[in-house]
Enzyme design. Structure first.
Site, PDB file in Angstrom:
ATOM      1  N   CYS A 115       0.841  -1.177   0.368  1.00 23.84           N
ATOM      2  CA  CYS A 115      -0.464   0.500  -0.287  1.00 23.84           C
ATOM      3  C   CYS A 115       0.852   1.378   0.125  1.00 23.84           C
ATOM      4  CB  CYS A 115      -1.261  -0.231   0.916  1.00 23.84           C
ATOM      5  SG  CYS A 115      -2.196  -1.046   1.251  1.00 23.84           S
ATOM      6  N   CYS A 161      -3.334   8.326   6.520  1.00 24.98           N
ATOM      7  CA  CYS A 161      -2.216   8.170   7.355  1.00 24.98           C
ATOM      8  C   CYS A 161      -2.367   8.608   8.034  1.00 24.98           C
ATOM      9  CB  CYS A 161      -1.655   9.489   6.376  1.00 24.98           C
ATOM     10  SG  CYS A 161      -1.171   9.244   4.680  1.00 24.98           S
TER      11      CYS A 161
END
Lengths: 144, 399
Positions: free
Chosen positions: A35, A104
């Site tokens: 990812c 994030c």
């Protein structure tokens, strides 16, 4: 408008608490290389207080900035308080993240919880698993 | 605040307009603003300028002026070419289309649309060196193949494809051959007649011309399907008042580029080669794309253990403007389909860097890039848990 806030850029360019803690009391790692982001957090814990925290991150600007901000927010705090740190609080402290970068901040929240879980496991401390799961905000694509 | 002199190394994204192109545009925005469709003499002067531009562009690519259609850019030209060839095929019951796995999205997404309409799309494998052979095309052509669409040169990894060989195969087999030459026009010698190209797309802003203007070359006798209905501009195939300033700017830019093609290519490829040699010294790195048949200005690398967006942001800080095929720069979760098509694993594709040069770049620019890029990569690797795991042998190196 710039891609990132000034605060994100500051934490990205001058990240706080980068590094490794040898013999850390808890280490947590989340994300995966496929990812494009991996976050690892090291904790030093004394009497339930996070006395030191370091991170290593492979990822984009907001992943590095989120790691830096999250470590700053839990340093010197009781473990119980660190567990309450939400991804939204990290993103807000950074003056916001673009919508597609919110994951994030989720990684940062998860990495801390994962490090605390490691600490609990190593020390045989009982815990409520719900407290250590990131619930509905969990990053959908990095846990596969 | 200290200002850093910026090094522009993103010419595959777009180029700076040349003075000549800007000057060629100005008259058609100021005094000679008339509509080329108007009958008055000012309109007719505009029409003359339009046709002169068409001739200039036709000359640059070895076409006849009647085969040049002005569009809003490369994407529109790609869309119109593919949909036109598909319509011709459908009438004959031919619904097989051949293309490659690393085309631009203007082609890929149009092909996906055609698939939904019942066409069968076969994407040729571009292999690890990022190229295909004419033999692959020949082997893929069937009785019901209506179109081969293969890019002239790849925008991300710089591979230049064997277009003349593919053109010959397609002409022999009677299949329409379209090429997306957006990255090639103005940088590589193109002759549509010699290379047996039936349709070609190009875009002005990739060779120091203005944005929002491009060309679809379509060989005489191949009927185009309209994407935009309206007036009779472009021989009834593309409605809308012609953007004459942009067209004049494009013609000036392309003629300039073609006049100086060899000189520019020699200069730019020397800079490119210095960068490739220098960046290859970075441990666990790899050049992407064909090392031999390569665009003069393209340098594309993957660096293990780092992520492309953070690399770009830090390079920007030190005055280097580049690009990456990382997922984070595309706004999607997956890295570039081009890097995946040449077999780079996801984790490595995230750590890609593209430097695309023009003749305005200098040896000093290369010096700065060769000093800063390894430094920034080392810094990012220093904080990367993935890199640390590889160093201690917990994970294996890929490159």
């Amino acid at each position: 408008m710039a891609l990132y806030s000034e605060k994100v850029m500051d934490h990205f360019k001058n990240p706080r608490n980068v590094g490794v803690i040898e013999n850390a009391d808890g280490v947590g790692e989340v994300g995966n290389a496929k990812c494009g982001d991996i976050m690892r957090i090291y904790l030093k814990i004394d009497n339930g207080i996070i006395t030191d925290v370091k991170f290593e991150t492979f990822g984009c600007g907001s992943a590095i900035a989120s790691s830096s901000m999250a470590t700053e927010m839990i340093k010197g705090k009781p473990v119980s308080e660190a567990l309450k740190l939400s991804n939204k609080a990290v993103a807000e402290a950074l003056d916001g993240l673009p919508a597609y970068k919110m994951h994030c901040s989720v990684l940062a929240e998860e990495a801390i919880k994962s490090a605390v879980k490691d600490y609990y496991d190593k020390n045989g401390i009982a815990y409520d698993p719900c407290e250590l799961s990131c619930g509905e905000t969990c990053c959908p694509h990095c846990n596969g | 605040m200290e200002t850093v002199k910026m090094i522009y190394a993103d010419n595959a994204a777009t180029t700076k307009m040349s003075r000549r192109a800007i000057e060629a545009m100005l008259p058609y925005m100021a005094d000679n603003f008339a509509n080329p469709s108007s009958l008055h003499s000012a309109g007719q002067r505009a029409k003359d300028a339009l046709e002169a531009s068409r001739e200039t562009i036709a000359d640059c690519i070895g076409a006849s002026p009647k085969e040049i259609y002005f569009t809003s850019g490369g994407s529109e030209a790609d869309n119109q070419a593919l949909l036109s060839a598909a319509a011709i095929g459908a009438k004959k019951g031919k619904k097989h289309i051949i293309s490659t796995a690393f085309e631009h999205h203007a082609v890929i997404h149009t092909l996906e649309k055609l698939e939904k309409q019942g066409f069968e799309v076969e994407l040729l494998d571009v292999h690890s060196h990022g190229n295909i052979s004419a033999e692959q095309v020949a082997a893929a052509i069937r009785e019901d193949t209506c179109l081969v669409s293969i890019m002239y040169a790849n925008n991300e990894i710089g591979s230049v494809l064997p277009i003349a060989d593919i053109g010959r195969v397609c002409r022999e087999r009677g299949v329409i051959f379209h090429t997306d030459a957006v990255q090639a026009a103005g940088h590589l010698k193109i002759n549509v007649a010699e290379e047996k190209i039936d349709m070609l797309s190009l875009s002005a802003h990739k060779f120091h011309g203005p944005k929002g203007i491009g060309v679809l070359y379509c060989r005489r006798g191949i009927p185009l399907t309209n994407l935009i209905e309206g007036g009779a501009q472009e021989r009834g195939k593309r409605a809308g008042t012609e953007n004459l300033p942009a067209i004049a700017g494009m013609a000036a830019a392309l003629s300039d580029a073609c006049d100086n093609l060899e000189k520019n290519a020699a200069k730019v490829s020397a800079l490119r080669d210095r960068l490739i040699v220098g960046l290859s010294k970075i441990p666990h790195s790899a050049l992407n794309g064909d090392p031999v048949n390569r665009l003069p200005g393209n340098v594309s690398f993957c660096f293990e253990g780092i992520e492309g967006e953070s690399l770009l942001l830090l390079l920007d800080e030190v005055g280097i403007e580049a690009s990456s095929g990382s997922a984070c720069t595309s706004g999607s979760l997956d890295p570039s389909h081009v890097l995946l098509a040449i077999g780079r694993p996801h984790e490595v594709a995230h750590g890609s860097l593209r430097l695309s040069l023009s003749e305005e770049n200098t040896d000093e620019d290369v010096d700065v890039m060769l000093r800063e890029i390894p430094r920034v990569i080392e810094y990012l690797r220093g904080m990367s848990p993935l890199w640390q795991d590889k160093l201690v042998g917990k994970k294996e190196f890929v490159l």
